[in-house]
Design an enzyme around this catalytic site. Structure first.
Site: not given
Ligand code: F6P
Length: 349
Positions: A11, A25, A78, A108-109, A131, A133, A135, A160, A177, A192, A274, A283
């Protein structure tokens, strides 16, 4: 090394362009040329009919006017095949064919798993955490997190205002994620009332009670920040809740959406609720100054390590300092919640 490669994978995250800029650079300053691979590991597999669709030589000018831009100009994807050994071996062959002696993998991972596979084949790699996330357990912060957090805060502030005017509760779903970091930081930064994350079990009943209690305390709006992965840590018997409320009869307990969670909270609390899903807005956008600085530091550090023949590492930050950990341990996700921030959200709400 005389030539290195760079790619962005998984992502996208704001700050990926700033990272590529820093890699290019810094490499040029250190007398290395740079090949930019497109669409993550797909570019390294070189399967397009037109070569320039897979990779391109990057010059200092290729990365001009990029530091402040969201997305990734190298594009990202991916690449599922890359989990298979035959494709990983093909990638190493292709890299060697192009004279690319080391690869900087930004993502990311999933990206780190790909990089680690190349390391296992004896190929020099450096992982850079890009990333939203946040994470990855080995580093305190990932490139893109700060921008996503600021975007989420901006949206929650707006929600809000309308929630206050209508005296409603709002559940706002953020990305991440299986990690609750975006949710926890957004919740704290926006004041919040409630934060629901994958790392902590929760029930609809207790959330509805908190909403009722907030209304009794005179709150005009109740903001609940909900991490997308938290749907997996829900412990309520959803079928039972739905069976006892006419308005919930259409809900299927197996694929719960946030509007359905909002409907259940409303049914149990008696307070209008809601749902808003922030989705991909998180993103996009120009990276914050913090993300640009992080990207510049980590991108250049990745190059310095390759220059000094140190690889098989992932760069990151701990206590404000640059660190480099073995990539095979760096690819592990974070499982623990940030208890300090979580209890602060409750204390201050
Ligand atoms: O890992 C980044 C992320 O934006 C996550 O927060 C989210 O779950 C996922 O990618 C969404 O992935 P995609 O771009 O495949 O919908």
């Amino acid at each position: 090394m005389k030539r290195i490669g760079v790619l962005t994978s998984g992502g996208d995250a704001p700050g990926m362009n700033a990272t590529v800029r820093a890699v290019v650079r810094s490499a040029l300053q250190n007398n290395m040329s740079v090949v930019g691979f497109k669409r993550g590991y797909n570019g390294v597999l070189m399967r397009s009919s037109v070569q320039t669709d897979d990779f391109t030589m990057l010059t200092a000018r290729s990365v001009s006017d990029k530091i402040h831009r969201g997305g990734t100009f190298l594009m990202t994807a991916r690449c599922l095949e890359f989990k298979e050994r035959q494709y990983q071996e093909q990638a190493v062959k292709n890299l060697k064919l192009l004279g690319v002696e080391g690869l900087v993998c930004i993502g990311g991972d999933g990206t780190f798993h790909g990089a680690n596979a190349l390391r296992e084949l004896g190929y020099p790699v450096i992982g850079v955490p890009g990333t939203i996330d946040n994470d990855l357990d080995y580093t305190e912060v990932t490139i893109g997190f700060d921008t996503a957090l600021n975007t989420a805060c901006d949206c929650v502030n707006k929600i809000r205002e309308t929630s206050d005017s209508h005296e409603r509760a709002s559940i706002i779903t953020v990305m991440g994620r299986n990690c609750g970091d975006i949710a926890v930081s957004t919740a704290l930064a926006c004041g919040a009332e409630i934060c629901i994350i994958p790392e902590k079990p929760w029930t609809i009943e207790e959330i509805a009670d908190q909403v009722r209690w907030g209304v009794l305390r005179g709150k005009r709006s109740m903001i609940m920040v909900f991490a997308e992965g938290a749907v997996n840590s829900l412990k309520s018997n959803v079928a039972e809740i739905c069976a006892s409320h006419e308005s919930l009869s259409d809900i299927s307990p197996r694929h719960l959406s946030s509007s359905q969670i909002a409907m259940m909270i409303e049914a149990l609390s008696g307070h209008e609720t809601r749902a808003t899903v922030l989705g991909y807005t998180q993103r996009g956008g120009s990276p914050t100054a913090a993300d640009r600085i992080l990207a510049s530091r980590l991108g250049a550090y990745a190059v310095h390590l390759l220059r000094d023949d140190q690889y098989g590492l992932a760069v990151g930050m701990r206590k404000g300092e640059l660190i480099a950990d073995p990539i095979e341990t760096a690819m592990h996700g974070r499982t623990a919640a940030n208890e300090e921030l979580l209890s602060l959200i409750t204390e201050l709400s």
